[in-house]
Scaffold this motif. Sequence first.
Motif, mmCIF file in Angstrom:
data_model
loop_
_atom_site.group_PDB
_atom_site.id
_atom_site.type_symbol
_atom_site.label_atom_id
_atom_site.label_comp_id
_atom_site.label_asym_id
_atom_site.label_seq_id
_atom_site.Cartn_x
_atom_site.Cartn_y
_atom_site.Cartn_z
ATOM 1 N N PHE A 77 18.251 51.382 -0.821
ATOM 2 C CA PHE A 77 18.429 50.378 0.255
ATOM 3 C C PHE A 77 18.619 49.101 -0.196
ATOM 4 O O PHE A 77 19.523 48.185 0.542
ATOM 5 N N ALA A 81 22.132 46.785 0.602
ATOM 6 C CA ALA A 81 21.825 45.639 1.393
ATOM 7 C C ALA A 81 22.745 44.700 0.847
ATOM 8 O O ALA A 81 23.481 43.668 1.211
ATOM 9 N N HIS A 84 26.474 45.115 0.824
ATOM 10 C CA HIS A 84 26.942 44.817 2.359
ATOM 11 C C HIS A 84 27.092 43.556 2.737
ATOM 12 O O HIS A 84 27.996 42.980 3.218
ATOM 13 N N GLU A 166 24.033 49.662 4.522
ATOM 14 C CA GLU A 166 22.498 49.837 4.813
ATOM 15 C C GLU A 166 22.300 51.026 5.727
ATOM 16 O O GLU A 166 21.146 51.620 5.574
#
Length: 259
Positions: A77, A81, A84, A166
């Motif tokens: 994650f 993140a 992204h 995400e």
Amino acid sequence: MSALAYDGLAMTGRQLRRVRNSPGLAVLTQLMPVNMLLFFGYVFGSALAMPGREYRAFLVPGLLVATAAGGLMTGMFQAAADTHRGVMDRFRALPVSRAAVPLGQAVADLVVTAVGTVPLLLVGLAVGWRIEGSVPEVAGAVGLLLLFRFACTCVGIHLGLLTRSEDAAGQLGAASFVLPLLSDAYIPTGNLPGWLRTLAEWNPISAVTTALRDLFGNAPVPRGAAWPVAHPVAGSLAWSLALIAVFLPLAVRRYRRGE
């Protein structure tokens, strides 16, 4: 100090500040294993052949390893993140060692995990779990646990860099919750059907869990198990080092390539 060490420390510090700036998320993450210990220990324990206190002593090492396996979700994650949101692109534009970024994330996660394990250990002691092993055995158990967490985080970072989303990372991370269920983290595997028992015993979580139970003095190594569980310390080292050797270079390569 080498460029990798200097940049790695900087990236580790960034990740630790990230945790400090999200205290609520950190607290919830650390409370989850404690809640699972209380729920599984008092609900599942009453449905198994083991008495309640004996099952809770059996369960604590399994929850420690299941929490370590959560590095897969955390690493995935956080890497997704940062990718992204364009953070990884900004890092690549700086004169920073390419290995320092994924390595710094993994090391910071290891520090947070080491600190966050303390509440689970204290609750485990409060509900009847005891450490019966010697000091070197306990130190070895902690070392295996942290090594496995580092390995799982490396896998998660690589997958997060691949997904770049995400939402996708969150869905894959949620799916990884099934991995401890297909192991001996929560229940003994001796009574499972043959094919399912084989699958569970070749799960790296089973090897590390059995090693911790043996080193903590909570349960003996089961007889007639698959090689990683029959030789849990060697199996834990083999699984962890293999995962690191494969996925850490892949994560560095993926980060270096970007798009």
